[in-house]
Design an enzyme around this catalytic site. Structure first.
Site, PDB file in Angstrom:
ATOM      1  N   CYS A 200       4.126  15.032  -9.781  1.00 44.38           N
ATOM      2  CA  CYS A 200       5.228  14.164 -10.154  1.00 44.38           C
ATOM      3  C   CYS A 200       6.433  13.926  -8.959  1.00 44.38           C
ATOM      4  O   CYS A 200       6.514  14.793  -8.440  1.00 44.38           O
ATOM      5  CB  CYS A 200       6.066  14.818 -11.428  1.00 44.38           C
ATOM      6  SG  CYS A 200       7.464  14.280 -11.826  1.00 44.38           S
ATOM      7  N   GLU A 234      -1.130  12.774  -9.080  1.00 43.72           N
ATOM      8  CA  GLU A 234      -1.746  12.841 -10.647  1.00 43.72           C
ATOM      9  C   GLU A 234      -1.703  11.467 -11.156  1.00 43.72           C
ATOM     10  O   GLU A 234      -0.816  10.817 -10.964  1.00 43.72           O
ATOM     11  CB  GLU A 234      -0.997  13.714 -11.198  1.00 43.72           C
ATOM     12  CG  GLU A 234      -1.405  14.137 -12.620  1.00 43.72           C
ATOM     13  CD  GLU A 234      -0.648  15.089 -13.157  1.00 43.72           C
ATOM     14  OE1 GLU A 234      -0.266  16.251 -12.685  1.00 43.72           O
ATOM     15  OE2 GLU A 234      -0.151  14.865 -14.315  1.00 43.72           O
TER      16      GLU A 234
HETATM   17  C1  LIG Z   1       2.617  10.738 -10.098  1.00 45.85           C
HETATM   18  C2  LIG Z   1       3.645  10.320 -10.437  1.00 45.85           C
HETATM   19  O1  LIG Z   1       4.861  11.072 -10.409  1.00 45.85           O
HETATM   20  S1  LIG Z   1       4.296   8.812 -10.714  1.00 45.85           S
HETATM   21  C3  LIG Z   1       5.900   8.644 -11.329  1.00 45.85           C
HETATM   22  C4  LIG Z   1       6.702   8.088 -10.158  1.00 45.85           C
HETATM   23  N1  LIG Z   1       8.249   8.484 -10.325  1.00 45.85           N
HETATM   24  C5  LIG Z   1       9.139   7.705 -11.239  1.00 45.85           C
HETATM   25  O2  LIG Z   1       8.658   6.578 -11.911  1.00 45.85           O
HETATM   26  C6  LIG Z   1      10.369   8.103 -11.498  1.00 45.85           C
HETATM   27  C7  LIG Z   1      11.445   7.065 -11.324  1.00 45.85           C
HETATM   28  N2  LIG Z   1      11.370   6.442  -9.921  1.00 45.85           N
HETATM   29  C8  LIG Z   1      11.479   6.992  -9.022  1.00 45.85           C
HETATM   30  O3  LIG Z   1      11.753   8.191  -8.809  1.00 45.85           O
HETATM   31  C9  LIG Z   1      11.399   6.126  -7.610  1.00 45.85           C
HETATM   32  O4  LIG Z   1      11.440   4.590  -8.192  1.00 45.85           O
HETATM   33  C10 LIG Z   1      10.166   6.483  -6.997  1.00 45.85           C
HETATM   34  C11 LIG Z   1       9.933   7.773  -6.592  1.00 45.85           C
HETATM   35  C12 LIG Z   1       8.820   5.824  -7.743  1.00 45.85           C
HETATM   36  C13 LIG Z   1      10.222   5.532  -5.324  1.00 45.85           C
HETATM   37  O5  LIG Z   1      11.236   6.128  -4.978  1.00 45.85           O
HETATM   38  P1  LIG Z   1      12.183   5.352  -3.748  1.00 45.85           P
HETATM   39  O6  LIG Z   1      12.733   6.588  -2.830  1.00 45.85           O
HETATM   40  O7  LIG Z   1      12.948   4.480  -4.396  1.00 45.85           O
HETATM   41  O8  LIG Z   1      11.075   4.644  -2.892  1.00 45.85           O
HETATM   42  P2  LIG Z   1      10.978   3.928  -1.394  1.00 45.85           P
HETATM   43  O9  LIG Z   1      12.482   3.633  -1.114  1.00 45.85           O
HETATM   44  O10 LIG Z   1      10.394   4.684  -0.494  1.00 45.85           O
HETATM   45  O11 LIG Z   1      10.350   2.420  -1.826  1.00 45.85           O
HETATM   46  C14 LIG Z   1       9.046   2.155  -1.610  1.00 45.85           C
HETATM   47  C15 LIG Z   1       8.761   0.704  -1.916  1.00 45.85           C
HETATM   48  O12 LIG Z   1       8.274   0.801  -3.311  1.00 45.85           O
HETATM   49  C16 LIG Z   1       8.686  -0.252  -4.018  1.00 45.85           C
HETATM   50  N3  LIG Z   1       9.780   0.012  -4.908  1.00 45.85           N
HETATM   51  C17 LIG Z   1      10.544   1.074  -5.071  1.00 45.85           C
HETATM   52  N4  LIG Z   1      11.285   0.937  -5.906  1.00 45.85           N
HETATM   53  C18 LIG Z   1      11.230  -0.172  -6.703  1.00 45.85           C
HETATM   54  C19 LIG Z   1      12.037  -0.947  -7.388  1.00 45.85           C
HETATM   55  N5  LIG Z   1      13.029  -0.217  -8.304  1.00 45.85           N
HETATM   56  N6  LIG Z   1      11.844  -2.273  -7.769  1.00 45.85           N
HETATM   57  C20 LIG Z   1      11.101  -2.749  -6.860  1.00 45.85           C
HETATM   58  N7  LIG Z   1      10.178  -2.237  -5.883  1.00 45.85           N
HETATM   59  C21 LIG Z   1      10.561  -0.749  -6.002  1.00 45.85           C
HETATM   60  C22 LIG Z   1       9.430  -1.039  -2.862  1.00 45.85           C
HETATM   61  O13 LIG Z   1       8.246  -2.139  -2.313  1.00 45.85           O
HETATM   62  C23 LIG Z   1       9.890  -0.303  -1.769  1.00 45.85           C
HETATM   63  O14 LIG Z   1      10.001  -0.604  -0.830  1.00 45.85           O
HETATM   64  P3  LIG Z   1      11.302  -1.659  -0.201  1.00 45.85           P
HETATM   65  O15 LIG Z   1      12.347  -1.052  -0.570  1.00 45.85           O
HETATM   66  O16 LIG Z   1      11.216  -1.827   1.274  1.00 45.85           O
HETATM   67  O17 LIG Z   1      11.009  -3.020  -0.728  1.00 45.85           O
END
Ligand SMILES: CC(=O)SCCNC(=O)CCNC(=O)[C@H](O)C(C)(C)COP(=O)(O)OP(=O)(O)OC[C@H]1O[C@@H](n2cnc3c(N)ncnc32)[C@H](O)[C@@H]1OP(=O)(O)O
Length: 329
Positions: A200, A234
């Site tokens: 996660c 996962e």
């Molecule tokens: C196996 C699993 O755990 S699946 C569950 C994943 N976790 C979640 O859903 C929890 C809530 N979400 C989060 O914590 C975050 O959105 C994460 C962990 C998924 C991504 O973390 P971040 O630090 O924001 O990612 P990061 O800044 O590296 O973004 C990478 C790319 O992903 C995409 N992205 C990330 N967040 C978004 C968003 N809110 N909207 C659109 N694109 C997004 C973009 O392409 C982004 O690149 P860019 O900013 O250059 O456009």
């Protein structure tokens, strides 16, 4: 601050709720933002009051405490925020160092001043750059901290259902170098039959869209490649997990074809791509499809990969610097 007891019911273990039931999180003294999803796991179900029974069976809930609203500093994707009239708690006060929580603003204030996690992050240092460090925290050793972190994560991840049984997980936590505040983390299942390199991942709302999620994904692959594994996260991924992973996987694949080990090959198999990237076949196929680079003859169009790299310059390099890795075991 509330403590997690051992005597929790099965309902509380899963904590799933259709709608949001906590309106805001006051995160430390400065940050305030809305939750994305509901969770029953913070509450006693019968009274909907905060807290679970402590190990001696005493209730540790308090009446709801309302304080003046500070304006929200964080812009969260609004489509994710479901409208709900069924709010159980207006504000959950959470310590941004240890994730302990309360419904009492003054209690948070007192706690933050003395929180022992302020001075030093838990666990062992795995990576240190001028901007951040990554520390490995054993769920078995720091149970309360990891439970509180998992409870918090549920507010931003819909299908999350692991809060209390943290013994078999390691948590890799990215701390801001200047402030020692946790910014993002991923957990890793120590007995994963699928050999997943990540269970996660969460970037805390104030720190999202700064590349931290990508950095931790890259780090998780560094670890699995070091273990000699072809691996991945996962499944299933959340919507944000999917969009972020596809960006990261696309950059891994494109880099290998354009300037890496696959750049001088006439023919490549899925296994070759796996060996070069550390990615699983299913994840590679999903990435190639999303890159729209497969021709009708099942060949990979290098033109499409070059175009992707050109359009995504920010994602063309690596974020982890090997010189900053401090891996112990
Ligand atoms: C196996 C699993 O755990 S699946 C569950 C994943 N976790 C979640 O859903 C929890 C809530 N979400 C989060 O914590 C975050 O959105 C994460 C962990 C998924 C991504 O973390 P971040 O630090 O924001 O990612 P990061 O800044 O590296 O973004 C990478 C790319 O992903 C995409 N992205 C990330 N967040 C978004 C968003 N809110 N909207 C659109 N694109 C997004 C973009 O392409 C982004 O690149 P860019 O900013 O250059 O456009």
């Amino acid at each position: 601050m509330e403590k997690q007891g051992k005597a929790v019911s099965k309902d509380q273990l899963y904590g799933i709720l259709e709608t949001r039931n906590i309106e805001h999180v006051q995160f430390g003294l400065e940050q305030r933002f809305p939750t994305w999803y509901g969770s029953t796991a913070y509450f006693q179900l019968s009274s909907r009051k905060l807290g679970v029974r402590d190990p001696d069976g005493r209730l540790s809930s308090r009446d709801l405490a309302h304080v003046g609203n500070k304006s929200a500093k964080i812009k969260v994707e609004t489509q994710l925020i479901q409208k709900s009239n069924d709010i159980w708690l207006d504000t959950l006060y959470v310590c941004e160092y240890c994730f302990k929580y309360t419904d009492d603003a003054s209690e948070l204030q007192q706690h933050v001043a003395n929180c022992p996690h302020r001075r030093k992050g838990l666990g062992r240092l795995q990576y240190r750059s001028p901007d951040l460090s990554i520390r490995k925290v054993h769920g078995k050793q720091h149970t309360l901290f990891c439970q509180c972190l998992c409870l918090f994560t549920k507010l931003f991840l819909d299908n999350k259902s692991m809060y209390f049984k943290v013994d078999h997980y390691d948590f890799y936590i990215a701390y801001e170098a200047q402030t020692n505040k946790p910014m993002a983390f991923f957990s890793k299942d120590l007995i994963s039959y699928q050999k997943n390199n990540l269970a996660c991942i969460l970037t805390l709302p104030p720190y999202q869209r700064r590349g931290l999620g990508t950095l931790l994904m890259e780090f998780s692959y560094k670890l699995s490649i070091r273990e000699g594994l072809i691996s991945g996260p996962e499944l299933p991924l959340s919507p944000f997990g999917l969009v972020s992973y596809l960006k990261f996987w696309s950059s891994l694949v494109c880099n290998q074809f354009i300037k890496g080990n696959l750049s001088d090959r006439g023919r490549v198999s899925l296994d070759d791509i796996s060996q070069a990237t550390g990615m699983r076949a299913g994840d590679i196929l999903q990435t190639l499809k999303s890159l729209k680079c497969l021709t009708t003859r099942n060949e990979i169009s290098l033109h499409a990969l070059r175009q992707w790299t050109k359009d995504n310059k920010r994602h063309s390099g690596t974020l982890i610097n090997d010189d900053f890795m401090i891996l112990d075991d």
